[in-house]
Structures are given as structure tokens and as C-alpha cells.
Scaffold this active site. Structure first.
Site, PDB file in Angstrom:
ATOM      1  N   SER A   8      97.158  49.135 -17.606  1.00  0.00           N
ATOM      2  CA  SER A   8      96.199  47.974 -18.099  1.00  0.00           C
ATOM      3  C   SER A   8      95.381  47.827 -16.919  1.00  0.00           C
ATOM      4  O   SER A   8      95.486  47.299 -15.798  1.00  0.00           O
ATOM      5  CB  SER A   8      97.200  46.718 -18.223  1.00  0.00           C
ATOM      6  OG  SER A   8      96.405  45.705 -18.385  1.00  0.00           O
ATOM      7  N   HIS A  33      94.803  50.928 -21.246  1.00  0.00           N
ATOM      8  CA  HIS A  33      95.108  49.651 -21.948  1.00  0.00           C
ATOM      9  C   HIS A  33      94.349  48.557 -21.664  1.00  0.00           C
ATOM     10  O   HIS A  33      94.000  48.330 -20.433  1.00  0.00           O
ATOM     11  CB  HIS A  33      96.564  49.197 -21.730  1.00  0.00           C
ATOM     12  CG  HIS A  33      97.243  48.378 -22.619  1.00  0.00           C
ATOM     13  ND1 HIS A  33      97.846  48.558 -23.722  1.00  0.00           N
ATOM     14  CD2 HIS A  33      97.371  46.911 -22.232  1.00  0.00           C
ATOM     15  CE1 HIS A  33      98.420  47.236 -24.013  1.00  0.00           C
ATOM     16  NE2 HIS A  33      97.970  46.281 -23.178  1.00  0.00           N
ATOM     17  N   ASP A  35      93.429  44.741 -22.412  1.00  0.00           N
ATOM     18  CA  ASP A  35      93.905  43.224 -22.574  1.00  0.00           C
ATOM     19  C   ASP A  35      93.142  42.483 -22.902  1.00  0.00           C
ATOM     20  O   ASP A  35      92.297  41.784 -21.814  1.00  0.00           O
ATOM     21  CB  ASP A  35      94.916  42.968 -21.392  1.00  0.00           C
ATOM     22  CG  ASP A  35      96.318  43.556 -21.632  1.00  0.00           C
ATOM     23  OD1 ASP A  35      96.969  43.772 -22.562  1.00  0.00           O
ATOM     24  OD2 ASP A  35      96.903  44.105 -20.563  1.00  0.00           O
ATOM     25  N   MET A  37      92.240  38.500 -23.960  1.00  0.00           N
ATOM     26  CA  MET A  37      92.720  37.261 -24.143  1.00  0.00           C
ATOM     27  C   MET A  37      91.744  36.331 -24.601  1.00  0.00           C
ATOM     28  O   MET A  37      90.666  36.182 -23.819  1.00  0.00           O
ATOM     29  CB  MET A  37      93.325  36.815 -22.889  1.00  0.00           C
ATOM     30  CG  MET A  37      94.530  37.834 -22.477  1.00  0.00           C
ATOM     31  SD  MET A  37      95.707  37.343 -21.057  1.00  0.00           S
ATOM     32  CE  MET A  37      96.330  38.869 -20.725  1.00  0.00           C
ATOM     33  N   HIS A  66      94.588  45.893 -26.883  1.00  0.00           N
ATOM     34  CA  HIS A  66      95.806  44.786 -27.181  1.00  0.00           C
ATOM     35  C   HIS A  66      95.083  43.422 -27.355  1.00  0.00           C
ATOM     36  O   HIS A  66      94.567  42.721 -26.417  1.00  0.00           O
ATOM     37  CB  HIS A  66      96.639  44.801 -26.161  1.00  0.00           C
ATOM     38  CG  HIS A  66      97.828  43.784 -26.179  1.00  0.00           C
ATOM     39  ND1 HIS A  66      98.685  43.677 -25.142  1.00  0.00           N
ATOM     40  CD2 HIS A  66      98.194  43.082 -27.215  1.00  0.00           C
ATOM     41  CE1 HIS A  66      99.648  42.540 -25.495  1.00  0.00           C
ATOM     42  NE2 HIS A  66      99.242  42.222 -26.580  1.00  0.00           N
ATOM     43  N   MET A  68      95.056  39.767 -27.923  1.00  0.00           N
ATOM     44  CA  MET A  68      95.959  38.449 -27.783  1.00  0.00           C
ATOM     45  C   MET A  68      94.929  37.392 -28.004  1.00  0.00           C
ATOM     46  O   MET A  68      94.759  36.720 -27.187  1.00  0.00           O
ATOM     47  CB  MET A  68      96.394  38.527 -26.414  1.00  0.00           C
ATOM     48  CG  MET A  68      97.494  39.405 -25.952  1.00  0.00           C
ATOM     49  SD  MET A  68      98.023  39.520 -24.161  1.00  0.00           S
ATOM     50  CE  MET A  68      96.877  40.929 -23.807  1.00  0.00           C
ATOM     51  N   MET A 137     106.714  43.124 -26.622  1.00  0.00           N
ATOM     52  CA  MET A 137     106.363  42.520 -25.540  1.00  0.00           C
ATOM     53  C   MET A 137     107.563  42.130 -24.655  1.00  0.00           C
ATOM     54  O   MET A 137     108.688  41.692 -25.015  1.00  0.00           O
ATOM     55  CB  MET A 137     105.746  41.210 -25.714  1.00  0.00           C
ATOM     56  CG  MET A 137     104.229  41.129 -26.211  1.00  0.00           C
ATOM     57  SD  MET A 137     102.919  42.272 -25.405  1.00  0.00           S
ATOM     58  CE  MET A 137     102.833  41.301 -23.983  1.00  0.00           C
ATOM     59  N   ASP A 174     105.192  46.191 -22.949  1.00  0.00           N
ATOM     60  CA  ASP A 174     104.286  45.787 -22.092  1.00  0.00           C
ATOM     61  C   ASP A 174     104.738  44.557 -21.535  1.00  0.00           C
ATOM     62  O   ASP A 174     104.977  43.665 -22.129  1.00  0.00           O
ATOM     63  CB  ASP A 174     103.143  45.341 -23.229  1.00  0.00           C
ATOM     64  CG  ASP A 174     101.785  45.083 -22.570  1.00  0.00           C
ATOM     65  OD1 ASP A 174     101.672  44.782 -21.045  1.00  0.00           O
ATOM     66  OD2 ASP A 174     100.866  44.706 -23.022  1.00  0.00           O
TER      67      ASP A 174
END
Ligand code: DX5
Ligand code: ZN
Length: 224
Positions: A8, A33, A35, A37, A66, A68, A137, A174
Site C-alpha cells: 500500500s 495498492h 488507498d 479515503m 481501494h 474507502m 478487512m 488488508d
């Protein structure tokens, strides 16, 4: 599919992002990866399509995004256009999950669905046939560097049993993945491992962080 490591970039040095991506890829990471957010679905705010594009430009490996974020449908096209190969949305953020998953595929990416630790597997049972990846998760999403929730090992095992035997659906984990927890989740059926701090904060550097996790996997022939 043999287990792959997906470092990540949340824990990378953003001043040297391409260098860090190349370091982990050269050390054996097959996926990268990303992330994302939004400060709503999770408390933290991170990055978006612009940085995804920079990761895409740095490597030919799988770019695994990913999301979120709330209302992910609004941003799917932007992430696919930025170069995401895989896009994972949270079940908890999608009222019309089936539609969202199909939209990801129509856009040309591979769809995944993520479940928070408290969300039951039963909530995705009816879209298993439509997805290419299930993310269990192993921390509550929002931040890197949190402790692995060990009760999730059993959830991973039950998730693997739920996935079809006649079609490859990747089972990803993850959060809190390191040399100690990676073999536990692989043994339970996971075959894509996201790791942020264990890779980029490894005391001997990110390349060794990748190698240490890969060596710890069952059947790697490395020191266990
Ligand atoms: C958690 C993120 C993770 C996180 C993993 O909200 O989805 O990808 O960066 O970080 P570590 O490996 O440090 O738990
Ligand atoms: Zn993640």
C-alpha cells in the site's frame, strides 16, 4: 492464483513515489495498492485519481485501487481512466452494489468488494458471481499501522468457502499484514495481501519488507 503481495503506497514516501513503487515491484510485489479515503466513509483523507495516474505511469504491474469513499459511483470512471486495473468498493458504501460492480466491469476494470470487520459475509453472497475480488478487512479502514484483528482469520476461512470453486475470485486481506500474520491468512485461503507499514517502514527498507513477507508464506521455501 499464487499469493501476491500488494504494498500500500499509503505508507510510501510521496516525495519519491515512483522510486518507492519500483523498489517494491523489483523486490517481488505483483500488485500496487492505492488507498483512497474521503474523510467521510473513513475519518482520514488521502489521495485520488491524480496520484493513481502517477502510480500507473511508474509500473506495468496491477494497479489495485481501494475506494474507502461514500458514493463511489461518482468517481469510478475517473479512477479507471487514471489507470486502475482493479477497483474495490465497500459494501457499506454502496446502496446498489450489484449495479456498482457491473459499472466497474463496463468501464474496463476488474471489480472487487470490501467488507469492514463488522460486516457479515452474507451481505455479499448475492454478488459473489459478479465480482473478481473479495477484500476482507483485517483492520477497521482509515489508517495505516493498525493492529491486525485476529478474529478475521476465521472470517477469511469462511470467505474462501463462500467463493466459487470453478472460477478464480481473489480473496484479499488488508490491514496489519506482516511476516507474522501473512502466513495465517494465506493458510486460511487469502491470496492477495495488502501491506503498508510492514513494507515501507521495514527497518531494512521497503525491498526487504517485501521479501520478508514473501519468505514467510507457506511453501515459499524461505525461513518460516
Ligand atoms: C487501511 C488501508 C490499508 C492500510 C494498510 O485503511 O486500507 O491498505 O494502508 O496499512 P498497514 O499494512 O500498515 O496496516
Ligand atoms: Zn487498502
Amino acid at each position: 492464483m499464487k499469493p501476491v503481495l500488494a504494498p500500500s503506497i499509503l505508507s510510501a514516501d510521496f516525495g519519491h513515489l515512483a522510486r518507492d513503487v519500483n523498489t517494491v515491484v523489483d523486490a517481488g510485489a505483483e500488485w500496487v495498492h492505492v488507498d483512497v479515503m474521503d474523510g467521510h466513509f473513513v475519518p482520514n483523507i488521502t489521495i485520488g485519481p491524480v496520484v493513481t495516474r502517477a502510480v500507473r505511469a511508474a509500473t506495468d504491474k496491477t494497479v489495485d485501487v481501494h475506494l474507502m469513499i461514500e458514493e463511489p459511483d461518482r468517481y469510478l470512471k475517473a479512477f479507471v481512466e487514471a489507470g486502475a486495473d482493479r477497483v474495490t468498493v465497500h459494501q457499506e458504501a454502496c446502496v446498489h452494489l450489484h449495479r456498482t460492480v457491473h459499472r466497474i466491469r463496463e468501464l474496463g476494470a476488474s471489480p472487487g468488494v470490501a467488507l469492514n470487520p463488522a460486516t457479515p459475509l452474507g451481505t455479499i453472497e448475492d454478488v459473489v458471481a459478479d465480482i473478481d475480488l473479495l477484500l476482507v478487512m483485517t483492520v477497521n479502514p482509515g489508517f495505516g499501522g493498525q493492529a491486525f484483528i485476529s478474529s478475521m482469520v476465521d472470517k477469511v476461512r469462511r470467505a474462501r468457502a463462500l467463493l466459487p470453486a470453478d472460477r478464480e475470485v481473489v480473496l484479499q486481506v488488508d490491514g496489519g499484514i506482516d511476516e507474522r500474520t501473512a502466513p495465517l491468512v494465506v493458510d486460511a485461503g487469502a491470496n492477495s495481501l495488502v501491506a503498508g507499514s510492514a513494507v515501507f517502514r521495514h527497518r531494512e527498507g521497503a525491498a526487504e519488507g517485501v521479501r520478508a513477507i514473501l519468505r514467510a508464506l507457506p511453501g515459499s521455501g524461505g525461513t518460516e
